[in-house]
Design an enzyme around this catalytic site. Structure first.
Site, short mmCIF file in Angstrom:
data_model
loop_
_atom_site.label_atom_id
_atom_site.label_comp_id
_atom_site.label_asym_id
_atom_site.label_seq_id
_atom_site.Cartn_x
_atom_site.Cartn_y
_atom_site.Cartn_z
N GLU A 371 70.67 4.15 21.61
CA GLU A 371 71.21 3.30 20.52
C GLU A 371 70.66 1.87 20.62
O GLU A 371 71.32 0.90 20.26
CB GLU A 371 72.74 3.22 20.58
CG GLU A 371 73.41 4.57 20.43
CD GLU A 371 73.63 4.93 18.98
OE1 GLU A 371 73.21 4.15 18.10
OE2 GLU A 371 74.21 6.00 18.73
N GLY A 372 69.42 1.75 21.11
CA GLY A 372 68.81 0.45 21.32
C GLY A 372 69.00 0.03 22.76
O GLY A 372 70.13 -0.04 23.25
P1 TGC Z 1 62.98 -4.55 10.52
O1 TGC Z 1 61.72 -4.93 9.79
O2 TGC Z 1 63.74 -5.60 11.26
O3 TGC Z 1 63.98 -3.86 9.48
C1 TGC Z 1 63.58 -2.81 8.60
C2 TGC Z 1 64.64 -2.69 7.53
O4 TGC Z 1 65.88 -2.30 8.13
C3 TGC Z 1 66.88 -3.32 7.92
N1 TGC Z 1 67.66 -3.42 9.16
C4 TGC Z 1 68.90 -2.95 9.25
N2 TGC Z 1 69.70 -2.38 8.33
C5 TGC Z 1 70.92 -1.98 8.75
N3 TGC Z 1 71.34 -2.15 10.01
C6 TGC Z 1 70.56 -2.71 10.96
N4 TGC Z 1 71.00 -2.82 12.21
C7 TGC Z 1 69.27 -3.15 10.60
N5 TGC Z 1 68.23 -3.73 11.26
C8 TGC Z 1 67.26 -3.90 10.36
C9 TGC Z 1 66.09 -4.58 7.61
O5 TGC Z 1 66.87 -5.49 6.85
C10 TGC Z 1 64.95 -4.01 6.82
O6 TGC Z 1 65.43 -3.68 5.52
P2 TGC Z 1 64.47 -3.78 4.23
O7 TGC Z 1 65.38 -3.54 3.07
O8 TGC Z 1 63.88 -5.18 4.25
O9 TGC Z 1 63.43 -2.74 4.41
O10 TGC Z 1 62.63 -3.35 11.46
P3 TGC Z 1 61.71 -3.26 12.76
O11 TGC Z 1 60.77 -2.12 12.56
O12 TGC Z 1 61.12 -4.62 13.07
O13 TGC Z 1 62.75 -2.82 13.89
C11 TGC Z 1 63.77 -3.60 14.30
C12 TGC Z 1 64.45 -3.00 15.56
C13 TGC Z 1 63.51 -3.05 16.74
C14 TGC Z 1 65.65 -3.88 15.83
C15 TGC Z 1 64.89 -1.53 15.30
O14 TGC Z 1 63.79 -0.73 15.15
C16 TGC Z 1 65.76 -1.00 16.40
O15 TGC Z 1 66.97 -1.19 16.37
N6 TGC Z 1 65.18 -0.27 17.41
C17 TGC Z 1 65.97 0.44 18.39
C18 TGC Z 1 65.92 1.93 18.11
C19 TGC Z 1 67.22 2.61 18.37
O16 TGC Z 1 68.27 2.02 18.53
N7 TGC Z 1 67.18 3.94 18.36
C20 TGC Z 1 68.37 4.71 18.53
C21 TGC Z 1 68.10 6.16 18.28
S1 TGC Z 1 69.56 7.09 17.99
C22 TGC Z 1 70.31 7.20 19.49
O17 TGC Z 1 69.92 6.62 20.47
C23 TGC Z 1 71.52 8.02 19.52
S2 TGC Z 1 72.26 8.18 21.03
C24 TGC Z 1 73.70 8.82 20.49
C25 TGC Z 1 74.63 9.23 21.52
O18 TGC Z 1 74.38 10.22 22.25
O19 TGC Z 1 75.74 8.57 21.56
P1 FAD Z 2 60.82 2.80 25.00
O1 FAD Z 2 60.99 2.39 23.60
O2 FAD Z 2 59.50 3.38 25.40
O3 FAD Z 2 61.17 1.57 25.94
C1 FAD Z 2 60.81 1.53 27.33
C2 FAD Z 2 61.11 0.12 27.84
O4 FAD Z 2 60.32 -0.83 27.10
C3 FAD Z 2 62.59 -0.28 27.62
O5 FAD Z 2 63.00 -1.04 28.71
C4 FAD Z 2 62.52 -1.17 26.39
O6 FAD Z 2 63.56 -2.14 26.35
C5 FAD Z 2 61.16 -1.84 26.56
N1 FAD Z 2 60.61 -2.30 25.28
C6 FAD Z 2 60.24 -1.56 24.21
N2 FAD Z 2 59.82 -2.35 23.21
C7 FAD Z 2 59.94 -3.62 23.65
C8 FAD Z 2 59.68 -4.90 23.08
N3 FAD Z 2 59.23 -5.03 21.81
N4 FAD Z 2 59.91 -5.99 23.82
C9 FAD Z 2 60.40 -5.88 25.09
N5 FAD Z 2 60.66 -4.71 25.69
C10 FAD Z 2 60.43 -3.60 24.97
N6 FAD Z 2 67.64 9.27 19.95
C11 FAD Z 2 67.97 9.85 18.77
O7 FAD Z 2 67.29 9.66 17.75
N7 FAD Z 2 69.06 10.66 18.67
C12 FAD Z 2 69.87 10.93 19.72
O8 FAD Z 2 70.85 11.64 19.59
C13 FAD Z 2 69.53 10.36 20.98
N8 FAD Z 2 70.26 10.68 22.09
C14 FAD Z 2 69.85 10.25 23.32
C15 FAD Z 2 70.47 10.71 24.47
C16 FAD Z 2 70.02 10.32 25.73
C17 FAD Z 2 70.67 10.86 26.96
C18 FAD Z 2 68.94 9.40 25.85
C19 FAD Z 2 68.46 8.92 27.18
C20 FAD Z 2 68.31 8.93 24.71
C21 FAD Z 2 68.74 9.36 23.44
N9 FAD Z 2 68.05 8.97 22.27
C22 FAD Z 2 68.39 9.51 21.05
C23 FAD Z 2 66.84 8.16 22.37
C24 FAD Z 2 67.10 6.68 22.63
O9 FAD Z 2 67.55 6.03 21.49
C25 FAD Z 2 65.80 6.07 23.16
O10 FAD Z 2 65.63 6.55 24.49
C26 FAD Z 2 65.83 4.57 23.13
O11 FAD Z 2 65.85 4.07 21.81
C27 FAD Z 2 64.62 3.95 23.87
O12 FAD Z 2 63.44 4.58 23.51
P2 FAD Z 2 62.43 5.12 24.64
O13 FAD Z 2 63.21 5.94 25.59
O14 FAD Z 2 61.28 5.74 23.95
O15 FAD Z 2 61.98 3.83 25.41
#
Ligand code: TGC
Ligand code: FAD
Length: 392
Positions: A371-372
């Protein structure tokens, strides 16, 4: 199995800010955790198995889509109630809270917010009841922190789309009936869609060998020319803001949820330190132990206040994504530090399954990454306060 003697800790009388309904919801969730999660969680984690038998009970306490309106099967509760439920469940185990977060915030929420009326009626009631399980596919092998770089894609074939690509690290994937998947269309625009188990070319291989979140089923999603009916694509959103909006909901739940293991570790450490005698005295009488315990309850109290205020802002629809990031980052890190300190207080016993400490600690290593990551949320705060992106 050790008895679950957990008691809540409320140093700043935050309970006075809660309604009777909030307290009832908490008691119900806490009773469920003590009765149905605590007795089985150690074995489930040791065996690395998701305990499927608890799904019905989770549905009954409103864990799936707490804020989704009742007409779609949700509990129709406010955001503080949602937070309380996540905190109680995660006090039991982060992997179980993960399952519930994904179901409610990452599957039901996008269907509710971006789906057609037909999609809502078709999927939300059975997801809320736990009859169907969902997962959320955003992360790819080469695109984790930067989901905008995703390569999964759909091609328009007239009456359907053809989906190709792969998602990695997907919670619930091996047990899911449906997956909410994000992929780029031919213009490179991110679209969301519902992929159903049984569709030809869709597989969900399980990820084995995790040392963290062992009671949560994790896997991949692999799409090899999967035909997606057009009615399965969300009509209501295009672009990265679609999946990121879902993450706001889940990150909010984690802000509250992560206080659960912190409380559990503190509760266990406090009790253990008063019982464990060394040098003829309880270890709680030594200043170094008291420093640890005092700092734990201070950090927990700050996190509880952050949760409560964020919940009020969520209820008012005034919470910003950056505020949610701050709470997720702070509270998960706080919980992880407390788990490490609690492990020290338990001495050797802290590494055994007799106490929940090591399990929480290992779980939190995932929670601080998914989740980030911790650093990505720092950069979100940095961007918010300076107006300058440091991501690339
Ligand atoms: P950026 O250019 O900043 O934004 C693109 C568009 O998205 C909008 N936006 C948001 N909208 C809603 N909520 C937010 N939090 C938003 N953040 C940005 C933004 O306004 C823009 O909209 P538009 O209309 O102008 O197109 O995007 P970027 O490519 O520079 O990325 C920003 C960044 C790095 C913060 C984002 O990519 C990010 O949060 N990365 C982290 C990825 C992440 O959290 N992955 C999670 C995967 S799911 C997961 O981990 C589930 S685990 C579940 C479990 O087991 O509990
Ligand atoms: P990376 O993005 O490769 O990051 C590696 C390291 O580099 C991290 O320390 C990070 O902070 C750092 N880094 C990356 N970019 C930058 C930057 N620009 N500046 C500084 N540092 C940086 N995803 C889903 O979509 N759905 C799910 O249900 C889901 N469930 C998950 C369950 C588990 C148990 C785990 C471990 C992960 C899950 N994820 C899921 C994925 C999860 O969201 C990603 O692991 C997470 O977003 C980080 O991506 P990554 O592992 O590829 O690490």
């Amino acid at each position: 199995m050790a008895t679950d003697n957990y008691q809540g800790h409320d140093y700043y009388l935050i309970d006075e800010l809660l309604t009777d309904e909030h307290k009832l919801i908490r008691d119900t969730a806490r009773t469920f955790v003590k009765k149905s999660i605590s007795p089985i969680i150690e074995e489930a984690c040791q065996k690395s198995e998701f305990p499927k038998q608890i799904v019905k009970g989770l549905a009954e306490i409103g864990a799936f889509g707490p804020t989704i309106p009742q007409e779609y099967g949700g509990a129709g509760l406010d955001y503080i109630s949602y937070g309380i439920i996540m905190q109680e469940i995660e006090r039991g185990d982060s992997g179980i809270r993960s399952m519930a977060s994904v179901q409610g915030s990452l599957v039901m929420y996008p269907i509710y917010a971006f789906g057609s009326e037909e999609q809502k009626r078709k999927w939300l009631p059975s997801l809320a009841a736990g009859e169907k399980i969902g997962c959320f596919g955003l992360t790819e092998p080469d695109h984790g922190s930067n989901p905008n770089g995703m390569v999964s894609n759909i091609k328009d074939k007239g009456t359907y789309y053809l989906l190709n690509g792969a998602k990695m690290w997907i919670s619930n994937s091996p047990i899911a009936d449906i997956a909410v998947v994000w992929a780029k269309d031919e213009e490179g625009v991110i679209r969301g869609m519902i992929v159903e188990r049984g569709m030809e070319g869709f597989t969900t291989p399980e990820t084995h060998g995790k040392w963290s979140l062992r009671a949560s089923a994790t896997g991949e999603l692999v799409f090899d020319n999967v035909k997606i009916p057009k009615e399965n694509v969300f009509p209501g959103v295009k672009g990265l803001k679609g999946p990121l909006s879902c993450l706001n909901m889940a990150r909010y739940g984690i802000s509250w949820g992560s206080v659960g293991p912190a409380l559990d570790c503190y509760d266990s450490a406090l009790r253990y330190s008063k019982q464990r005698i060394q040098f003829g005295k309880p270890i709680a009488s030594f200043q170094l132990t008291q420093k640890k315990l005092a700092e734990m309850i201070t950090e927990i109290t700050k996190a509880q206040l952050l949760c409560w205020r964020l919940g009020v802002l969520m209820n008012d629809k005034r919470a910003t994504p950056a505020q949610i990031s701050m709470a997720k980052r702070n509270n998960v890190n706080m919980a992880l530090q407390i788990a490490r300190e609690a492990r020290q207080i338990h001495g050797g016993m802290g590494i055994t399954g007799e106490y929940p400490i090591m399990r929480h600690m290992m779980n939190l290593e995932s929670v601080i990454t998914y989740e980030g990551t911790h650093d990505i949320h720092l950069l979100i705060t940095g961007m918010d306060v300076t107006g300058i992106s440091a991501f690339e």
